[in-house]
Design a protein around this motif. Structure first.
Motif, PDB file in Angstrom:
ATOM      1  N   LYS A 184       0.711  -1.071   0.069  1.00  0.00           N
ATOM      2  CA  LYS A 184       0.016  -0.190  -0.110  1.00  0.00           C
ATOM      3  C   LYS A 184       0.815   1.236  -0.037  1.00  0.00           C
ATOM      4  O   LYS A 184       0.515   2.288  -0.702  1.00  0.00           O
ATOM      5  CB  LYS A 184      -0.958  -0.064   1.142  1.00  0.00           C
ATOM      6  N   GLU A 185       2.034   1.211   0.643  1.00  0.00           N
ATOM      7  CA  GLU A 185       2.728   2.426   0.770  1.00  0.00           C
ATOM      8  C   GLU A 185       3.620   2.805  -0.624  1.00  0.00           C
ATOM      9  O   GLU A 185       3.586   3.990  -0.958  1.00  0.00           O
ATOM     10  CB  GLU A 185       3.949   2.157   1.694  1.00  0.00           C
ATOM     11  N   TRP A 186       3.799   1.574  -1.346  1.00  0.00           N
ATOM     12  CA  TRP A 186       4.321   1.729  -2.792  1.00  0.00           C
ATOM     13  C   TRP A 186       3.375   2.334  -3.537  1.00  0.00           C
ATOM     14  O   TRP A 186       3.673   3.146  -4.284  1.00  0.00           O
ATOM     15  CB  TRP A 186       4.805   0.526  -3.029  1.00  0.00           C
ATOM     16  N   LEU A 187       2.147   1.756  -3.644  1.00  0.00           N
ATOM     17  CA  LEU A 187       1.075   2.270  -4.389  1.00  0.00           C
ATOM     18  C   LEU A 187       0.698   3.589  -4.203  1.00  0.00           C
ATOM     19  O   LEU A 187       0.537   4.330  -5.213  1.00  0.00           O
ATOM     20  CB  LEU A 187      -0.043   1.268  -4.296  1.00  0.00           C
ATOM     21  N   ALA A 188       0.544   3.945  -2.980  1.00  0.00           N
ATOM     22  CA  ALA A 188       0.249   5.639  -2.719  1.00  0.00           C
ATOM     23  C   ALA A 188       1.493   6.409  -3.459  1.00  0.00           C
ATOM     24  O   ALA A 188       1.031   7.394  -3.808  1.00  0.00           O
ATOM     25  CB  ALA A 188       0.216   5.917  -1.348  1.00  0.00           C
TER      26      ALA A 188
END
Length: 248
Positions: free
Chosen positions: A198-202
């Protein structure tokens, strides 16, 4: 001269056509009326994708030069022509560049650059006989910007850009147009492990002016355009399909 997206009567080959952006290309070409053959290494995946898309499946390892020539010969035996080639087969092996192995480097380039070139060569020879052909390569935004952990992949896709432009210049006189799609961040089988972070996607979504990553089917329109008569005066082009990421 008729300008149309209609590909009825055209025969297309999509390498890596069973998954990801290759599958999106397959769907778009079938929808436009082409007879489509998909090729890849995993026979079960190919057969399932071909059945779902209304295409034909032939197994082939694009890193094997002899296999690419055999594949083209089989298509010619079955259909008598090959008008469109989409080079979508690709491999990415991530790793720290201090520790990256020789074998992994060779595997990535064997598929992404060497395999793409010799598949294009085999297809280009039969296209030359008819004085017509469309070759569409799948490059990557990683060929334009540095990304950690994928130096082998990025350099191989840089090679795809140069192969595209070199062949476009060399083969224009033979009636063969050679272009490339340069996708941004797309959710595919190859990138799924990243999208679960999720951090990478954000972070990715914050870098894309359209505010999101792409879905494979969103490449289909660009593929259909470059395969059709609408792009007959387009060759050597690198078409970004990235939600504006590289323009930002």
């Amino acid at each position: 001269m008729s300008l149309s997206l209609d590909l009825a009567g055209r025969v297309a080959l999509v390498t890596g056509g069973g998954t990801g952006l290759g599958r999106a290309a397959t769907d778009a070409l079938v929808a436009a009326g082409a007879t489509v053959v998909i090729a890849g290494r995993r026979a079960d995946v190919l057969e399932a994708a071909a059945k779902a898309a209304g295409a034909q499946a032939l197994s082939c390892d694009v890193s094997d030069r002899d296999a690419t020539h055999t594949l083209i010969a089989r298509i010619m035996d079955a259909h008598g022509q090959l008008d469109i080639l989409v080079n979508a087969a690709g491999l990415n092996i991530r790793g720290d560049s201090f520790e990256y192995s020789f074998d992994d480097w060779e595997r990535v380039h064997a598929v992404n650059t060497r395999g793409l070139f010799f598949m294009s060569q085999a297809a280009g020879r039969v296209m030359r006989e008819r004085g017509y052909g469309k070759i569409i390569n799948i490059a990557s935004m990683a060929s334009e910007i540095g990304m950690p952990g994928i130096v082998a992949y990025g350099s191989s896709k840089g090679g795809v850009r140069q192969i595209t432009q070199g062949l476009a210049v060399e083969w224009a006189k033979s009636g063969i147009r050679v272009n490339a799609i340069e996708p941004g961040w797309f959710r595919t089988e190859l990138t799924e492990p990243l999208f679960s972070n999720k951090e990478w996607l954000a972070k990715v979504e914050s870098r894309v002016p359209m505010g999101r990553a792409g879905m494979p089917q969103e490449v289909g329109g660009a593929i259909a355009f470059l395969a059709s008569s609408l792009s007959d005066y387009v060759t050597g082009a690198i078409l970004r399909v990235d939600g504006g990421a590289l323009a930002a």
